[in-house]
Design a protein around this motif. Structure first.
Motif, mmCIF file in Angstrom:
data_model
loop_
_atom_site.group_PDB
_atom_site.id
_atom_site.type_symbol
_atom_site.label_atom_id
_atom_site.label_comp_id
_atom_site.label_asym_id
_atom_site.label_seq_id
_atom_site.Cartn_x
_atom_site.Cartn_y
_atom_site.Cartn_z
ATOM 1 N N CYS A 413 0.837 -1.204 0.000
ATOM 2 C CA CYS A 413 0.000 0.000 0.000
ATOM 3 C C CYS A 413 0.869 1.249 0.000
ATOM 4 O O CYS A 413 0.619 2.204 -0.755
ATOM 5 N N LEU A 414 1.892 1.252 0.862
ATOM 6 C CA LEU A 414 2.741 2.436 0.979
ATOM 7 C C LEU A 414 3.431 2.721 -0.341
ATOM 8 O O LEU A 414 3.446 3.859 -0.827
ATOM 9 N N CYS A 415 4.006 1.641 -0.951
ATOM 10 C CA CYS A 415 4.702 1.843 -2.218
ATOM 11 C C CYS A 415 3.732 2.343 -3.283
ATOM 12 O O CYS A 415 4.041 3.254 -4.055
ATOM 13 N N GLY A 416 2.557 1.722 -3.289
ATOM 14 C CA GLY A 416 1.567 2.124 -4.287
ATOM 15 C C GLY A 416 1.195 3.583 -4.144
ATOM 16 O O GLY A 416 1.157 4.334 -5.136
ATOM 17 N N SER A 417 0.973 4.013 -2.904
ATOM 18 C CA SER A 417 0.578 5.411 -2.718
ATOM 19 C C SER A 417 1.725 6.343 -3.109
ATOM 20 O O SER A 417 1.495 7.395 -3.719
ATOM 21 N N GLY A 418 2.962 5.922 -2.787
ATOM 22 C CA GLY A 418 4.112 6.738 -3.180
ATOM 23 C C GLY A 418 4.194 6.878 -4.684
ATOM 24 O O GLY A 418 4.356 7.976 -5.223
ATOM 25 N N TYR A 419 4.015 5.743 -5.361
ATOM 26 C CA TYR A 419 4.115 5.804 -6.810
ATOM 27 C C TYR A 419 3.009 6.655 -7.401
ATOM 28 O O TYR A 419 3.238 7.449 -8.319
ATOM 29 N N LEU A 420 1.825 6.488 -6.846
ATOM 30 C CA LEU A 420 0.677 7.253 -7.344
ATOM 31 C C LEU A 420 0.958 8.750 -7.252
ATOM 32 O O LEU A 420 0.722 9.508 -8.200
ATOM 33 N N ILE A 421 1.509 9.154 -6.132
ATOM 34 C CA ILE A 421 1.766 10.590 -5.965
ATOM 35 C C ILE A 421 2.838 11.058 -6.947
ATOM 36 O O ILE A 421 2.721 12.115 -7.576
ATOM 37 N N TYR A 422 3.873 10.234 -7.095
ATOM 38 C CA TYR A 422 4.940 10.609 -8.019
ATOM 39 C C TYR A 422 4.389 10.771 -9.437
ATOM 40 O O TYR A 422 4.658 11.764 -10.121
ATOM 41 N N PHE A 423 3.564 9.812 -9.786
ATOM 42 C CA PHE A 423 2.958 9.831 -11.118
ATOM 43 C C PHE A 423 2.098 11.077 -11.314
ATOM 44 O O PHE A 423 2.190 11.767 -12.332
ATOM 45 N N GLY A 488 5.990 9.301 3.581
ATOM 46 C CA GLY A 488 6.303 8.871 2.224
ATOM 47 C C GLY A 488 5.650 9.773 1.201
ATOM 48 O O GLY A 488 6.288 10.224 0.234
ATOM 49 N N ASN A 489 4.374 10.095 1.451
ATOM 50 C CA ASN A 489 3.672 10.969 0.520
ATOM 51 C C ASN A 489 4.354 12.324 0.425
ATOM 52 O O ASN A 489 4.572 12.862 -0.660
ATOM 53 N N LEU A 490 4.723 12.846 1.588
ATOM 54 C CA LEU A 490 5.323 14.176 1.615
ATOM 55 C C LEU A 490 6.651 14.176 0.866
ATOM 56 O O LEU A 490 6.940 15.069 0.071
ATOM 57 N N TYR A 491 7.446 13.124 1.106
ATOM 58 C CA TYR A 491 8.756 13.123 0.472
ATOM 59 C C TYR A 491 8.658 12.843 -1.020
ATOM 60 O O TYR A 491 9.438 13.400 -1.793
ATOM 61 N N THR A 492 7.719 11.997 -1.414
ATOM 62 C CA THR A 492 7.530 11.809 -2.856
ATOM 63 C C THR A 492 7.155 13.125 -3.509
ATOM 64 O O THR A 492 7.686 13.493 -4.562
#
Lengths: 871, 187
Positions: A413-423, A488-492
């Motif tokens: 979940c964490l990785c997915g949310s990070g990727y989503l934000i980056y995208f 994670g979201n903030l740093y992405t």
């Protein structure tokens, strides 16, 4: 000569006047403050008669006791045993009262005789009076800490005040006397001022009643969030004052006005839409070119007639925002940790703590009380079960597998949310290059981040149900996971933003050339009359770079505002509408809505606290590039205080799972500190390594040190920071660490002393057990008596040790008085040991009985009082 | 200064401030709360110290106390005769001890008195049973209650005499992390 003549009259006067004053006529001088003046002369007569009787008795007793002066301690214990013989309590109460009073009554005749007969007071008498007066003053100051009923406190207070009033004037000689009187007057005024100031201060604390209301409805855990919010508001108010007072207001008052130079003007291309609300809402247009953002500030060295060095002020304020926040967080952490000195041994007292501290006396709502009863019952049952089968046999492999699975899912979940934000951030950069994008496309980043923050925590909770942890451990995990998600979201988001910044920086060189070229062409173009100087190019027409600092500031501003709105909308929809629905549709629904599925919402403490912490992190990060951000945040905190107070009172129900506030307070602070460091990192990195924009902001060109250093030592900013920044940073962090560790060590040493005392007490108990057993054969002592003697001996030795340790470097005469003080000290804690005060020789320290009882039980005071010099 | 309100004299207020943890405003608020409990009983003029007691039934129905399982004990401990009827002085005393500013030791002393149901100076097994029953509203079985009491005595009884003395109680309660935050009534 003249002093001795005047003194007796001075002393007689107050007594007479006081008597007259109580009859009704208001005397001219200030009467000692009396809580309950006793009218009626018969009572006074009785008191007078009693005093006489006591004086008579006193003489006999004191003469007898003077012979035992050397062996006071033993004497005390012996008389204790004597006193214990009559066990009837009713009889002892009045005697006890007399015992309390006697020392004072005894003193006054001796003083009067010495004053009138001896002509002048001898040195030691003076010293004694002084000491007594000091003791009385201390008694007055600590009166509220006494476990006495109010009437007794009032009486003691009045007597002490009368005594101080009466004898204060008699102290000192000649000039010294006047000085002393002056000093006491000043001290009195100072005490009054302090009290008034405290009164004023408590009135200034905002929202006290609101929080009290919430506390009584929901218990202390929910209120802890609001107290945290209030604390945060205070911190932000200080930051706001710093930034507004030192940066924004000087710029508005003394800086160049809007429209004077390109960086302070809306470009020609944006001009016609610059006042549209949709543009302003995105912090573009006129707001973008205002003092709220970094790009507006000019890189002049000084501004205005004050020669105010704005760039330097800007830089220093940016640094001090972080410095102040660090200091205040660490300070409150340290003070929190001082409060909970010894939580290491809480495991020894599971049941006792459950029994004696689980009820929250703040609860004033029957619903909360019901929940509390239920939770206490379950917690008792839980610990009984734990106790009965501590080595529970379960399918450990299944549990392990499930936990691994849950962690795996959550990491996914964490990785997915990070990727989503980056995208999404990447996509938004493409959108920003395109023209006429829709509202959704413009705000995609914020929407996605808010949605993730809304839906991931419940998802985590569902997954965590697999793990089957103890609720408290589960809560910690949950907090940690939400923290990781937010972080994670903030740093992405930051990394994606950094990409954007680098892109803009690479374009900057070409734009700079274009600007130069345009200006060059404009001034040197042919076809213009050479004789007339050309008017300068209008600032709106000058081509300019894409000031990345302002862009970053705008991102943070938008994130903050959207975060605020999402929070409010969530509260409105999730809590208020749900509550309305449950409340009103319950009449016409097929099942019980209030008890069944939707029910009312609980107040989500951990989520709210984490949200607040991360919001603060964004403020810290963004405040350098958007000075106005703190102002927005102050508004946000203010509105959310009122809004959330209303929402929690109107539409939430108390928690079922109790979450203790006190222990987690430092946990929150620790998270806040971590977030502070994490938000310091990117800011420091951007300031140190990225070159500032060439045509906006207070820092000229590539050289940041313009702001704070003289131009003779011009070097690239990074080397300056390596020199000054690292040393300064490490120094300040060292100092902070020292401060924190120092306060922690203080609390630890206090715990250490407590432990040592406990060991000592245990040893004493063992010893006394042995001795009592030995004595038991000889004398047939009662059970209660034995216990009392144990306890008092324990008390005595304990006091002896504390005082001994505290007064190692004190004068010996002080030490000689220790037995007396400690024996009287134990009088307050144990009713049986009160009689010790009888045995006190009045000659040595007549008033130690009433003045000293606070020394032992109130340990905090004992250290100070013991170390006080004898006068 | 004291001209505006005539409930107390200036000296009385000062003395109350010395004897409690309250500011002037809070004392006045407490007085009005007290007065509200029995408006026909309590006079609005306390300068002459009238001897007025508000019965326990009214004290126990205050919102701050009405859900507290120990409200009767609290009122008894702080009242003069142990019957729960309180004078204004007792009332102020109670909330002063229960206030945030009161030190740990003072609170511990009164907590001991509150949990000592039979007033014998010790918390014995019977007192503990009472406490558990009140805390759980009697939802634990008799064996569970006795087990809990046994455990508490096992943990906290320092001198192994089968009951908790004030010393034992203080030893235990001074280590409790939540004692200060929970033994506290805001008013």
């Amino acid at each position: 000569g003249d002093t001795s003549g005047r003194r007796p009259s001075q002393k007689q006067a107050p007594r007479a006047e006081g008597a007259a004053g109580r009859r009704g006529a208001q005397p001219g001088r200030k009467e000692p403050a009396s809580g309950s003046p006793r009218p009626g002369s018969s009572q006074r007569k009785q008191a007078e008669r009693r005093r006489q009787r006591e004086e008579l008795g006193e003489q006999g007793q004191s003469s007898a006791e003077r012979t035992f002066e050397g062996r006071r301690k033993r004497d005390g214990r012996a008389s204790l045993k004597e006193q214990r013989a009559p066990p009837k309590k009713e009889k002892e109460v009045p005697r006890k009262e007399e015992m309390w009073k006697r020392p004072k009554k005894h003193r006054s005749p001796s003083l009067a005789s010495s004053a009138s007969g001896g002509g002048s007071l001898s040195e030691e008498e003076l010293a004694r009076i002084l000491e007594q007066v000091e003791d009385r003053k201390k008694l007055i100051a600590t009166m509220r800490n006494k476990p006495w009923p109010m009437t007794k406190k009032l009486r003691e207070l009045r007597e002490a005040q009368e005594f101080v009033e009466k004898y204060e004037g008699a102290l000192g000689k000649g000039k010294g006397k006047r000085l002393y009187a002056y000093r006491t007057l000043v001290a009195k005024k100072w005490v009054k001022f302090k009290r008034d100031f405290d009164n004023f201060k408590t009135q200034c604390i905002p929202w006290e009643m609101k929080i009290k209301d919430i506390e009584s409805h929901f218990g202390s855990s929910v209120a802890s969030y609001f107290i945290f919010l209030r604390w945060m508001y205070g911190v932000n108010l200080v930051l706001f004052g710093l930034i507004f007072g030192l940066v924004i207001i000087p710029e508005v008052l003394m800086g160049m006005p809007y429209g004077s130079i390109p960086r302070k003007t809306v470009p020609r291309a944006e001009e016609e839409k610059a006042m549209d609300f949709s543009v302003l809402w995105d912090f573009e247009g006129y707001i973008k070119y205002s003092a709220l953002f970094y790009g507006y500030y000019n890189n002049q060295r000084t501004i205005g007639w004050l020669r105010y060095r704005l760039p330097m002020a800007y830089f220093m304020v940016g640094v001090s925002v972080f410095g102040y926040s660090l200091m205040i967080v660490i300070r409150s952490m340290a003070s929190n940790s001082q409060g909970s000195a010894s939580n290491g041994e809480s495991t020894n007292f599971t049941f006792s703590f459950k029994m004696f501290t689980s009820w929250d006396y703040l609860i004033g709502n029957s619903e909360t009380a019901d929940n509390k009863y239920a939770s206490i019952t379950t917690s008792f049952k839980e610990s009984i079960v734990d106790e009965q089968e501590s080595n529970k046999e379960e399918n450990i492999h299944l549990t392990r597998f499930l936990r691994v699975l849950a962690n795996f899912l959550i990491i996914c979940c964490l990785c997915g949310s990070g990727y989503l934000i980056y995208f999404v951030v990447k996509r938004s950069q493409e959108f920003s290059k395109m023209q006429n994008v829709s509202w959704y496309e413009r705000n995609e980043v914020e929407i996605v981040m808010s949605l993730l923050g809304m839906f991931c925590p419940p998802l985590f909770e569902t997954i965590a149900a697999l793990e089957n942890y103890h609720p408290r451990i589960g809560l910690k995990w949950q907090l940690g996971r939400i923290f990781a998600l937010f972080l994670g979201n903030l740093y992405t988001f930051l990394l994606a933003l950094m990409d954007d910044v680098h892109l803009k920086l690479s374009n900057e060189e070409t734009i700079k050339n274009i600007t130069h070229w345009t200006l060059f062409n404009y001034y040197n173009s042919s076809g213009w009359n050479e004789s007339v100087p050309r008017p300068p190019l209008h600032p709106a027409d000058v081509p300019r770079g894409s000031c990345w600092e302002t862009a970053v500031g705008i991102e943070f501003m938008r994130l903050t505002v959207s975060d605020m709105l999402v929070t409010y909308i969530t509260i409105l929809l999730g809590d208020f509408l749900r509550a309305c629905f449950v409340r009103f549709m319950n009449y016409c629904w097929c099942w019980d809505l209030e008890a069944g599925f939707p029910s009312y919402a609980e107040f989500d403490i951990s989520g709210n606290v984490l949200g607040l912490i991360f919001n603060q992190g964004m403020i810290w990060m963004g405040s350098f590039y958007a000075p106005g951000l703190v102002g927005i945040n102050v508004l946000r905190l203010l509105t959310s205080m009122y809004f959330q107070c209303w929402a929690v009172m109107s539409s939430n129900v108390p928690h079922e799972r109790v979450f203790k506030a006190s222990r987690s307070n430092n946990f929150y602070m620790g998270l806040l500190l971590l977030v502070l460091f994490l938000s310091l990192l990117p800011v420091a990195y951007t300031i140190m390594s990225l070159p500032p924009s060439f045509d906006c902001g207070p820092f000229r060109g590539n050289l940041l040190q313009e702001a704070c250093l003289d131009s003779s030592r011009r070097r690239p900013a990074s080397t300056i920071f390596q020199d000054y920044g690292t040393t300064g940073g490490s120094l300040s962090s060292c100092r902070l660490a020292i401060y924190y560790l120092n306060s922690v060590s203080k609390s630890l040493s206090r715990a250490n002393a407590q432990l040592r005392k406990k060991i000592q007490a245990l040893r004493e108990v063992e010893k006394s057990h042995k001795s009592v057993k030995g004595r038991k054969t000889a004398q047939d002592s009662e059970d209660t008596a034995k216990d009392a003697s144990n306890a008092t001996q324990l008390q005595l030795t304990k006091d002896g040790t504390t005082l001994h340790r505290a007064s190692q470097n004190e004068t010996p005469d002080k030490k000689a008085q220790d037995p007396g003080t400690s024996s009287s000290a134990s009088g307050t804690t144990l009713p049986a040991s009160r009689h010790l005060s009888i045995a006190r020789p009045p000659g040595a320290r007549p008033d130690s009985g009433p003045a000293r009882p606070q020394t032992h039980p109130w340990r905090s005071a004992s250290g100070k009082s013991a170390q006080r010099p004898p006068h | 200064m004291g001209n505006k309100q005539t409930v107390f004299t200036h000296e009385q207020l000062e003395a109350y401030q010395d004897c409690t943890f309250f500011t002037r405003k809070e004392i006045m608020r407490l007085f009005y709360r007290y007065q509200d409990l029995a408006p026909q009983l309590v006079p609005l003029d306390y300068t002459s110290c009238p001897d007025v007691k508000v019965p326990y039934e009214l004290i126990g129905s205050m919102p701050e106390l009405k859900d507290n399982p120990f409200r009767q004990r609290i009122a008894q401990v702080f009242s003069e005769d142990g019957d729960g009827h309180m004078t204004l002085d007792n009332f102020l005393d109670m909330f002063s001890v229960m206030s945030e500013m009161a030190p740990r030791d003072l609170k511990a002393y009164y907590a001991f008195k509150i949990y000592d149901f039979n007033n014998d100076g010790y918390i014995c097994a019977w007192d503990l049973e009472q406490t558990v029953t009140k805390l759980t509203r009697g939802e634990l079985s008799a064996e569970e209650v006795s087990l809990v009491c046994e455990k508490v005595l096992d943990e906290a009884d320092g001198d192994h005499d089968g009951r908790l003395s004030l010393e034992d109680f203080q030893n235990m309660i001074l280590r409790a992390p939540d004692f200060l935050s929970t033994f506290h009534i805001r008013i």
